[in-house]
Design a protein around this motif. Sequence first.
Motif, PDB file in Angstrom:
ATOM      1  N   GLN A  15       1.229  -1.153   0.000  1.00 37.92           N
ATOM      2  CA  GLN A  15      -0.073  -0.015  -0.443  1.00 37.92           C
ATOM      3  C   GLN A  15       0.840   1.308   0.427  1.00 37.92           C
ATOM      4  OE1 GLN A  15      -2.596  -0.310   3.693  1.00 37.92           O
ATOM      5  NE2 GLN A  15      -2.757  -2.407   2.725  1.00 37.92           N
ATOM      6  N   GLU A  16       2.119   0.957   0.791  1.00 37.38           N
ATOM      7  CA  GLU A  16       2.549   2.412   0.916  1.00 37.38           C
ATOM      8  C   GLU A  16       4.116   2.435  -0.244  1.00 37.38           C
ATOM      9  OE1 GLU A  16       2.336   4.519   3.356  1.00 37.38           O
ATOM     10  OE2 GLU A  16       0.304   3.116   3.992  1.00 37.38           O
ATOM     11  N   GLU A  17       4.236   1.341  -0.918  1.00 38.21           N
ATOM     12  CA  GLU A  17       5.650   2.140  -1.262  1.00 38.21           C
ATOM     13  C   GLU A  17       5.743   0.753  -3.060  1.00 38.21           C
ATOM     14  OE1 GLU A  17       8.757   2.908   2.014  1.00 38.21           O
ATOM     15  OE2 GLU A  17       9.202   1.470   1.324  1.00 38.21           O
ATOM     16  N   GLN A  18       6.601   1.071  -4.093  1.00 37.74           N
ATOM     17  CA  GLN A  18       6.386   0.578  -5.042  1.00 37.74           C
ATOM     18  C   GLN A  18       7.378  -0.523  -5.083  1.00 37.74           C
ATOM     19  OE1 GLN A  18       4.337   0.405  -7.598  1.00 37.74           O
ATOM     20  NE2 GLN A  18       5.670  -1.439  -8.434  1.00 37.74           N
ATOM     21  N   ALA A  19       7.328  -1.421  -5.114  1.00 39.96           N
ATOM     22  CA  ALA A  19       8.923  -3.058  -4.746  1.00 39.96           C
ATOM     23  C   ALA A  19       9.442  -3.268  -6.384  1.00 39.96           C
ATOM     24  CB  ALA A  19       8.014  -3.989  -4.189  1.00 39.96           C
ATOM     25  N   ASN A  20      10.772  -3.280  -6.277  1.00 39.07           N
ATOM     26  CA  ASN A  20      11.323  -3.570  -7.378  1.00 39.07           C
ATOM     27  C   ASN A  20      10.995  -5.338  -7.137  1.00 39.07           C
ATOM     28  OD1 ASN A  20      13.850  -4.659  -8.439  1.00 39.07           O
ATOM     29  ND2 ASN A  20      13.296  -2.830  -9.781  1.00 39.07           N
ATOM     30  N   VAL A  21      11.053  -6.006  -8.119  1.00 36.31           N
ATOM     31  CA  VAL A  21      10.887  -7.752  -8.335  1.00 36.31           C
ATOM     32  C   VAL A  21      12.344  -8.138  -7.467  1.00 36.31           C
ATOM     33  CG1 VAL A  21      10.571  -9.864  -8.640  1.00 36.31           C
ATOM     34  CG2 VAL A  21       8.771  -7.676  -9.270  1.00 36.31           C
ATOM     35  N   ILE A  22      13.158  -8.130  -8.248  1.00 35.87           N
ATOM     36  CA  ILE A  22      14.757  -8.176  -8.551  1.00 35.87           C
ATOM     37  C   ILE A  22      15.133  -7.780  -6.408  1.00 35.87           C
ATOM     38  CG2 ILE A  22      17.331  -8.041  -8.583  1.00 35.87           C
ATOM     39  CD1 ILE A  22      15.255  -9.945 -10.936  1.00 35.87           C
ATOM     40  N   ILE A  23      15.010  -6.236  -6.015  1.00 40.64           N
ATOM     41  CA  ILE A  23      15.755  -6.116  -4.910  1.00 40.64           C
ATOM     42  C   ILE A  23      14.819  -6.251  -4.090  1.00 40.64           C
ATOM     43  CG2 ILE A  23      16.210  -4.563  -3.696  1.00 40.64           C
ATOM     44  CD1 ILE A  23      16.711  -2.581  -6.133  1.00 40.64           C
ATOM     45  N   HIS A  24      13.227  -6.310  -3.871  1.00 42.13           N
ATOM     46  CA  HIS A  24      13.217  -6.514  -3.182  1.00 42.13           C
ATOM     47  C   HIS A  24      11.851  -7.808  -2.750  1.00 42.13           C
ATOM     48  CE1 HIS A  24      12.429  -1.799  -3.555  1.00 42.13           C
ATOM     49  NE2 HIS A  24      12.460  -2.408  -2.769  1.00 42.13           N
ATOM     50  N   THR A  25      12.185  -8.737  -4.065  1.00 43.03           N
ATOM     51  CA  THR A  25      11.526 -10.278  -3.209  1.00 43.03           C
ATOM     52  C   THR A  25      12.802 -11.332  -3.983  1.00 43.03           C
ATOM     53  OG1 THR A  25       9.152  -9.439  -4.314  1.00 43.03           O
ATOM     54  CG2 THR A  25      10.129 -11.395  -4.685  1.00 43.03           C
ATOM     55  N   VAL A  26      13.544 -11.104  -5.371  1.00 43.21           N
ATOM     56  CA  VAL A  26      14.158 -12.516  -5.189  1.00 43.21           C
ATOM     57  C   VAL A  26      15.493 -12.517  -4.321  1.00 43.21           C
ATOM     58  CG1 VAL A  26      16.003 -13.289  -7.031  1.00 43.21           C
ATOM     59  CG2 VAL A  26      14.375 -11.931  -8.019  1.00 43.21           C
ATOM     60  N   ILE A  27      16.428 -11.170  -4.290  1.00 39.83           N
ATOM     61  CA  ILE A  27      17.598 -10.789  -3.527  1.00 39.83           C
ATOM     62  C   ILE A  27      17.242 -11.077  -2.034  1.00 39.83           C
ATOM     63  CG2 ILE A  27      19.387  -8.950  -1.966  1.00 39.83           C
ATOM     64  CD1 ILE A  27      19.312  -8.217  -5.332  1.00 39.83           C
ATOM     65  N   PRO A  28      16.103 -10.812  -1.065  1.00 39.65           N
ATOM     66  CA  PRO A  28      16.194 -11.105   0.058  1.00 39.65           C
ATOM     67  C   PRO A  28      15.466 -12.938  -0.189  1.00 39.65           C
ATOM     68  CG  PRO A  28      14.298  -9.483  -0.679  1.00 39.65           C
ATOM     69  CD  PRO A  28      15.312  -9.429  -1.904  1.00 39.65           C
ATOM     70  N   MET A  29      15.317 -13.519  -1.055  1.00 42.38           N
ATOM     71  CA  MET A  29      14.926 -14.905  -1.207  1.00 42.38           C
ATOM     72  C   MET A  29      16.345 -15.599  -0.986  1.00 42.38           C
ATOM     73  SD  MET A  29      11.721 -15.528  -3.426  1.00 42.38           S
ATOM     74  CE  MET A  29      11.924 -16.930  -3.275  1.00 42.38           C
ATOM     75  N   LEU A  30      17.100 -14.362  -1.574  1.00 44.76           N
ATOM     76  CA  LEU A  30      18.732 -15.449  -2.241  1.00 44.76           C
ATOM     77  C   LEU A  30      19.442 -15.037  -0.321  1.00 44.76           C
ATOM     78  CD1 LEU A  30      19.414 -14.179  -5.042  1.00 44.76           C
ATOM     79  CD2 LEU A  30      19.295 -16.222  -4.541  1.00 44.76           C
ATOM     80  N   PHE A  31      18.982 -13.958   0.596  1.00 42.24           N
ATOM     81  CA  PHE A  31      19.921 -14.061   1.349  1.00 42.24           C
ATOM     82  C   PHE A  31      19.449 -14.899   2.860  1.00 42.24           C
ATOM     83  CE2 PHE A  31      21.152  -9.362   0.829  1.00 42.24           C
ATOM     84  CZ  PHE A  31      22.446  -8.905   1.385  1.00 42.24           C
TER      85      PHE A  31
END
Length: 232
Positions: A123-139
């Motif tokens: 609701q608050e911010e526009q996510a980037n699929v690579i930065i905010h989904t893929v990279i956290p999963m790799l972390f």
Amino acid sequence: MEYDEQHLEALAVSLNDPKVREEYKAPYDGHKCSFVPRFLGGFIVMAGNIVFGDTPSYLKFRAVEVIARVPYHSWDSAAFTILTTCYSNAAKALELGHTSRFARMAQDNETMHVVVISELSAQEEQANVIIHTVIPMLFAFFYYWMSYVLYLLKPRYSMELNYLFESHAFEQYSLFLEQREHDLKRKPVDSEYLRWYGRHAKSHYELFELIRNDELIHRNRSIREIEEGHLR
């Protein structure tokens, strides 16, 4: 003290009081972690700040919570693995049972964090699929196996690594609440998952206040597991 849902919620609420929070926090502020967790923890925090930024935000917290929940699952898995080879050792089984009980409660709590924060961040911010989904999963994948192996080799190191990560999370949430207090207090929370979990928060501020307190509880409990003799 027993680590159960009722105690966790009551403790989290009580830590909204600054004096109570400081009294709860202070005894563990000076814990000196070993070199290995200090090195690994410093790397994870530094890498996270590079990728997600130094400034706390909804999307940064979503990434943090994706990562933060995995050590607890890894401890539970590692304890299960160890018990498979030493189930006839009742003392060892009790030691592992303490860790598993803590881990299961904490991972449920952290899962609530990531689900609800994901709802709010959408609701608050526009996510980037690579930065905010893929990279956290790799972390998270990296952190899971790091915590798992450390627990098998030397459980203390795994707990101290979590202490450092949760300390960072606590500091970030505290800063977020300070910087955006007015804005957060005027935004209501409406989450079916939060209600199912059994937690109630009227505003984003109240929610993040309790999440900050959760991270402090997890930070302290990680060291208590060592001090109470459940780990070596």
